[in-house]
Design an enzyme around this catalytic site. Structure first.
Site, PDB file in Angstrom:
ATOM      1  N   ASP A 184      15.388  45.630  34.363  1.00 36.63           N
ATOM      2  CA  ASP A 184      16.817  45.507  34.100  1.00 36.63           C
ATOM      3  C   ASP A 184      17.324  46.863  33.610  1.00 36.63           C
ATOM      4  O   ASP A 184      16.619  47.578  32.890  1.00 36.63           O
ATOM      5  CB  ASP A 184      17.072  44.483  32.995  1.00 36.63           C
ATOM      6  CG  ASP A 184      16.915  43.040  33.455  1.00 36.63           C
ATOM      7  OD1 ASP A 184      16.434  42.816  34.580  1.00 36.63           O
ATOM      8  OD2 ASP A 184      17.272  42.130  32.676  1.00 36.63           O
ATOM      9  N   HIS A 191       8.104  45.918  35.655  1.00 34.88           N
ATOM     10  CA  HIS A 191       7.342  45.157  36.649  1.00 34.88           C
ATOM     11  C   HIS A 191       7.076  45.979  37.906  1.00 34.88           C
ATOM     12  O   HIS A 191       7.740  46.993  38.157  1.00 34.88           O
ATOM     13  CB  HIS A 191       8.101  43.869  37.001  1.00 34.88           C
ATOM     14  CG  HIS A 191       8.180  42.902  35.870  1.00 34.88           C
ATOM     15  ND1 HIS A 191       7.520  41.681  35.871  1.00 34.88           N
ATOM     16  CD2 HIS A 191       8.838  42.952  34.678  1.00 34.88           C
ATOM     17  CE1 HIS A 191       7.774  41.040  34.742  1.00 34.88           C
ATOM     18  NE2 HIS A 191       8.578  41.791  34.009  1.00 34.88           N
ATOM     19  N   SER A 241      14.007  52.779  27.217  1.00 37.59           N
ATOM     20  CA  SER A 241      13.945  54.130  27.752  1.00 37.59           C
ATOM     21  C   SER A 241      14.292  54.147  29.219  1.00 37.59           C
ATOM     22  O   SER A 241      15.268  53.531  29.637  1.00 37.59           O
ATOM     23  CB  SER A 241      12.575  54.743  27.508  1.00 37.59           C
ATOM     24  OG  SER A 241      12.635  56.122  27.760  1.00 37.59           O
TER      25      SER A 241
END
Length: 289
Positions: free
Chosen positions: A94, A151, A256
């Protein structure tokens, strides 16, 4: 104050901050299990950033052991959909697209007037740099409100992981627009995977007050390491690390940036993606050609 001048002063001030000391202090607070510390911290964070706890596997803020436990919370099943298709590339996190495009003459575009070296980003290995020359890159910024697990964009087998020490500048837009070579200067972990379409680099970049970077196969990678270190992994056998598209790869404790690199003539970015585009983990971001 003129907005651009404010951003420049903020970026300049970071050159004089005790970046690692601030990050270590933040880590102590974020790992605290004292209810008088973690509970107000978590509740304030949820309110300030509008965190949607209905997406979390555990929606009860009070039940998390520490702020970092909350910050790296898992999503409930079905909260994200992984891009279908054998040749599709899924977004690793995200966040928002900081930049994406072509790797040109070993340089990666950071912001107007700023770029950084591919070789430096990946830890200084010339042969590894050659594998991604004239390829494609994308930089995805994770803000405080975002889900902070990273992911796999595509199914692959881990070839190597390199810890690269460095600074801990903020990676927010104000700093990205004003600090040269930012992503090749900050502390980071570079993971190289072999896929059926060639190599794929997933680089997790640390930042100001990022308490740690972890991977699912090695656990905590940083802190406290201080020198460049590379680990290599077998392609087959019991010790091989094979991850499918959508599998968790690692996580940030206090947000980050993730940078992806692909070889020349391997992928095409999804046409709708551009600088500033909001991303959701698992969404289609590219297709292998």
């Amino acid at each position: 104050m003129i907005p651009n001048m404010k951003d420049r002063l903020f970026a300049l001030s970071q050159h004089f901050m005790p970046q690692h000391a601030l990050s270590r202090l933040t880590r102590l607070v974020a790992e605290s299990q004292a209810s008088t510390i973690k509970t107000p911290f978590i509740n304030t964070f949820i309110k300030q950033y509008g965190i949607d706890m209905s997406e979390a596997a555990n929606p009860d803020p009070a039940s998390y052991a520490s702020f970092n436990d909350f910050f790296t919370r898992a999503l409930k099943p079905g909260a994200r959909t992984i891009a279908e298709g054998e040749k599709t590339v899924a977004c690793p996190a995200d966040g928002a697209v900081s930049q994406l495009g072509d790797i040109q003459s070993g340089r990666i575009f950071q912001a107007k007037g700023h770029d950084f070296g591919l070789k430096e980003l990946l830890g200084g290995d010339s042969s590894l740099e050659d594998e991604f020359q004239q390829g494609k890159f994308s930089t995805i910024y994770l803000s405080p409100k975002d889900y902070h697990r990273v992911h796999m964009p595509f199914t692959g087998t881990l070839r190597s992981m390199t810890y690269i020490p460095g600074k801990l500048f903020s990676v927010n837009p104000a700093t990205v627009n004003n600090v040269d070579n930012l992503f090749a200067r900050n502390e980071r972990v570079s993971c190289i995977f072999d896929t059926e379409f060639g190599p794929m680099a997933v680089v997790m970049v640390g930042a100001m007050i990022v308490a740690s970077i972890e991977t699912v196969w090695a656990g905590l990678v940083t802190p406290p390491r201080g020198k460049l270190t590379t680990w290599t992994y077998p392609s087959e056998g019991e010790k091989a690390i094979h991850l499918n598209k959508g599998d968790e790869l690692g996580r940030f404790k206090l947000g980050s940036t993730v940078i992806l690199c692909f070889p020349k003539d391997s992928i095409e970015w999804e046409a709708s993606l551009k600088e500033g585009s909001t991303t959701r983990m698992g969404q289609l971001i590219a297709d292998y050609s």
